[in-house]
Design an enzyme around this catalytic site. Structure first.
Site, PDB file in Angstrom:
ATOM      1  CG  ASP A 130      -6.915  -1.120  -4.468  1.00 40.19           C
ATOM      2  OD1 ASP A 130      -7.574  -0.343  -3.734  1.00 40.19           O
ATOM      3  OD2 ASP A 130      -5.717  -1.369  -4.293  1.00 40.19           O
ATOM      4  CB  SER A 138      -0.959  -0.064   1.191  1.00 40.46           C
ATOM      5  OG  SER A 138      -1.912   0.965   1.143  1.00 40.46           O
ATOM      6  CG  HIS A 175      -6.059  -1.069  -0.677  1.00 44.93           C
ATOM      7  ND1 HIS A 175      -5.229  -0.622  -1.695  1.00 44.93           N
ATOM      8  CD2 HIS A 175      -5.420  -0.763   0.479  1.00 44.93           C
ATOM      9  CE1 HIS A 175      -4.147  -0.065  -1.172  1.00 44.93           C
ATOM     10  NE2 HIS A 175      -4.225  -0.137   0.142  1.00 44.93           N
TER      11      HIS A 175
END
Lengths: 420, 315
Positions: B216, B118, B246
């Site tokens: 995502d 991330s 995500h």
């Protein structure tokens, strides 16, 4: 330098570990391969932005039928004993369009005390899960990795039915032992897995339920965290309450404490009390303010999904499980809302068919719940008591371990012990 | 403190110190009974995530012979010094650089392998672009357009505001960040745009692999493709996690696959003979996950001896 893109392969019910991707060694551009993932994993683990409990009744029904049909095909192919049992019952799996879940023969849970029921090679079994064994021999359920993961997924996806806490704002007091001490005993093991989701402490230490220590930990939880929880069987919760009452200890948790009972009153030799009395004593002792701060969760070793109770105190059934109350004599499905012998068809287990006829009496409802969610919910009332009811399931269980008939003539479901 | 059964991996905790004496806690895992592979794998956890969240990944790697190092960022959640209120991307970059320096000195290595997720992926890419000393970077759901991701996450384009328009505190998962500090650093440090990321990636001359989730909602999949496609010079691979979001690791089946593929990648990209990754058992994974969580929680409460000594010293 070239840019390569590779899609991961997901094979439904492929229980072998995925091999290393041979395309890793290639440095040349490769074609993009789009492969559909396992939709059941996405549903259980919440891949989409919609909770499975937020789907419409129609969507849940369709998912349920397809998931369970796929699971049935898998188990009928790979589990010889279940295939034999189905053949004994004259059952043939139709195409999914014609599939009726309730026609799929459920396995009496007593069969799991007699035989190892397995749909994968023994080498893939990661855990032998045992019932608490309160009545005679224990059930032994053999779980592979995927089944264990999906069980944990059912807990994770079900917790928002209770509340949506972040990890840093909640601490849990588990009234049972930790994972090491829980061993293979199923209920204790499932409770100990809660430690994977939230900071937790366990009140059973060196095989003793340490009530003074549990009280101290509960106080610390309320001091250090915005919210606290207690999880455990109702008789241990009662034990903690009785200890606090005897010591004249009270808390003022108000809305910051949530209590989840699980496991029922099994393994308790004393007198059960009603939920209402438990709630009243919990309110007086812990200072909780609302009925919905006391919830219940349901699972049994043969079922691979945990049912959580919503704010309206109904146990919601996720769309990969189908539950029905059956007439205890004929074993025919009862209309929704009627009380009968509960059967569950759970698509999430891969190492054994979690299509079970239980020893529980209850009823199933369907529709819009007061919590705002549509779906199925189950109310488990008590264990079966009648000789005929028990005998019926035992008869089916014995048939489970018999070889299939030589002729392929259909065999009706037994209605009473000894009758065919 | 170790799990209750014989494990294939060991665990050690270290306190690394920055030049100013700030503590970075680093957890080390490696295989029991054999030598570690020569290139350690450094895992930089995701935003608002602590070391224990990456326990399964560390277990997979260590089970397959990789020395694995996890750390908590300074001024972040976790055991390293500071509070998340003061988090900035450049501060996180300095934590990465400190962790890298410590790993190189501790184990006498020139290079490490990186694994980041991330927003941390963006930070690690910057660290590698500036410091080098990396054999490879494996990222998952790496953020390539920071401003866009922050806007999608919060629903408000705070980075597009002027400083005086900002609220004092912005919350993420009920953890607060001082917005003005973060905003100033994000702009001055050239963190925010896709172009900034592409410029960063172009400076990285080692293999980059990114696992991108096609569903995502925080990271645009096409931006990821573009960032990797336009940063030529060294191998760039993308794995598309079809249907994943995500938080792809919530899907334990996907997480399992990611673990195995990360092991295979770390092995290959370290120049080691390629063997089929071995998989730790469910019980071992859960044992370590519970151990790490318990340690993280208990360590929170313990005072830092260096800080305690400093506080006790006469003025």
């Amino acid at each position: 330098m070239s840019f390569a893109s590779t899609a991961l392969d997901f094979v439904p019910f492929d229980t072998t570990p995925p091999p290393p991707d041979p395309r890793l060694v290639q440095r040349e551009p490769i074609a993009v391969t789009r492969v559909t993932g396992d939709p059941l994993d996405g549903l259980i683990f919440g891949d989409s932005h919609t909770s499975p409990f937020a789907l419409s009744l129609r969507e849940q029904g369709e998912l349920r039928r397809r998931c369970i049909h796929a699971a049935a095909a898998h188990h009928l192919q790979h589990c010889a004993s279940y295939r034999s049992y189905a053949e004994h019952s004259g059952y043939r799996l139709p195409e999914v369009e014609d599939f009726e879940i309730e026609a799929l023969p459920p396995i009496p849970t007593s069969a799991f005390k007699r035989a190892e029921i397995l749909s994968v090679p023994p080498s893939q079994v990661e855990k032998v899960c045992k019932s608490s064994g309160t009545r005679g021999p224990q059930s032994r359920v053999l779980r592979d990795r995927r089944s264990l993961e999906r069980l944990l997924g059912s807990v994770t996806i079900g917790i928002p039915l209770i509340e949506d806490w972040y990890e840093n704002e909640f601490r849990l007091l588990n009234l049972g032992p930790d994972r090491a001490a829980a061993g293979d005993i199923w209920f204790s093991y499932v409770m100990s897995l809660m430690g994977l989701l939230y900071p937790s402490v366990c009140a059973v230490r060196d095989e003793v339920f340490d009530k003074p220590w549990a009280y101290e930990q509960l106080v610390q939880s309320l001091d250090d965290y915005p919210n606290a929880g207690i999880v455990g069987p109702p008789f241990l919760l009662l034990g903690l309450i009785e200890y606090m009452e005897s010591q004249r200890l009270r808390l003022a948790a108000k809305e910051r404490l949530t209590i989840v009972t699980a496991g029922g009153w099994k393994a308790f030799s004393g007198s059960q009390i009603s939920r209402q009395e438990l709630l009243e004593r919990a309110a007086a002792t812990f200072g909780i303010q609302h009925e919905h701060q006391l919830r219940d969760a349901f699972n049994q070793v043969e079922l691979n999904t945990v049912f959580m109770e919503c704010k309206a105190l109904r146990k919601h059934i996720p769309p990969w499980v189908h539950t029905r109350a059956l007439d205890a004599r004929s074993l025919q499905p009862l209309p929704l809302g009627e009380v009968g012998l509960l059967a569950h068809w759970d698509a999430s287990a891969t190492s054994y068919p979690s299509f079970i006829l239980t020893d529980d009496i209850g009823r199933v409802q369907e529709g819009l719940c007061a919590c705002g969610r549509e779906g199925q919910s189950v109310e488990v009332r008590r264990r079966v008591e009648g000789r005929i009811q028990r005998g019926c399931s035992q008869s089916m269980a014995r048939r489970f371990t018999q070889p299939p008939p030589q002729a392929s003539s259909p065999v009706a479901r037994p209605t009473q012990e000894g009758q065919s | 403190m170790t799990p209750d059964h014989s494990s294939s991996i060991y665990f050690r905790t270290h306190d690394a110190r920055t030049a100013s004496g700030r503590k970075i806690v680093i957890w080390e895992n490696g295989p029991v009974g054999r030598e570690c592979h020569p290139i350690p794998v450094v895992i930089a956890g995701g935003f608002a995530r602590a070391m224990h969240h990456f326990s399964p990944l560390a277990t997979y790697l260590a089970h397959n012979g990789h020395r694995t190092l996890r750390f908590d960022f300074l001024d972040h959640v976790g055991l390293s010094d500071g509070d998340m209120l003061e988090f900035t991307l450049s501060g996180a970059l300095r934590t990465c650089q400190s962790a890298l320096d410590w790993a190189r000195a501790q184990f006498g290595v020139e290079k490490v392998g990186w694994l980041a997720t991330s927003l941390s992926a963006r930070i690690v890419w910057q660290c590698v672009a500036e410091a080098g000393a990396a054999a490879y970077v494996i990222s998952a759901v790496g953020v390539v357009h920071v401003q866009e991701t922050l806007t999608r996450t919060f629903g408000v384009d705070y980075m597009g505001m002027t400083e005086d328009q900002l609220p004092a505190i912005v919350e993420f998962e009920r953890k607060g960040i001082e917005s003005a500090r973060f905003w100033r650093d994000a702009h001055s440090g050239h963190w925010l745009t896709l172009a900034d990321t592409i410029a960063c990636l172009k400076r990285i001359q080692v293999p980059l692999v990114n696992f991108a989730a096609t569903d995502d909602s925080w990271v645009d999949h096409e931006s990821v493709r573009r960032a990797f496609a336009e940063s030529a010079g060294a191998p760039r691979d993308i794995y598309e996690l079809l249907g994943s979001t995500h938080e792809f690791a919530k899907n334990l089946s996907v997480a399992r696959d990611f673990g195995l593929r990360s092991v295979a990648l770390a092995t290959r990209l370290a120049g080691l003979p390629e063997v089929a990754p071995a998989e730790p058992g469910f019980e071992e994974l859960t044992s370590w996950a519970l151990h790490d969580r318990q340690l993280q929680w208990e360590s929170r409460a313990r005072p830092d001896p260096v800080r305690a000594a400093q506080a006790a010293a006469p003025a």
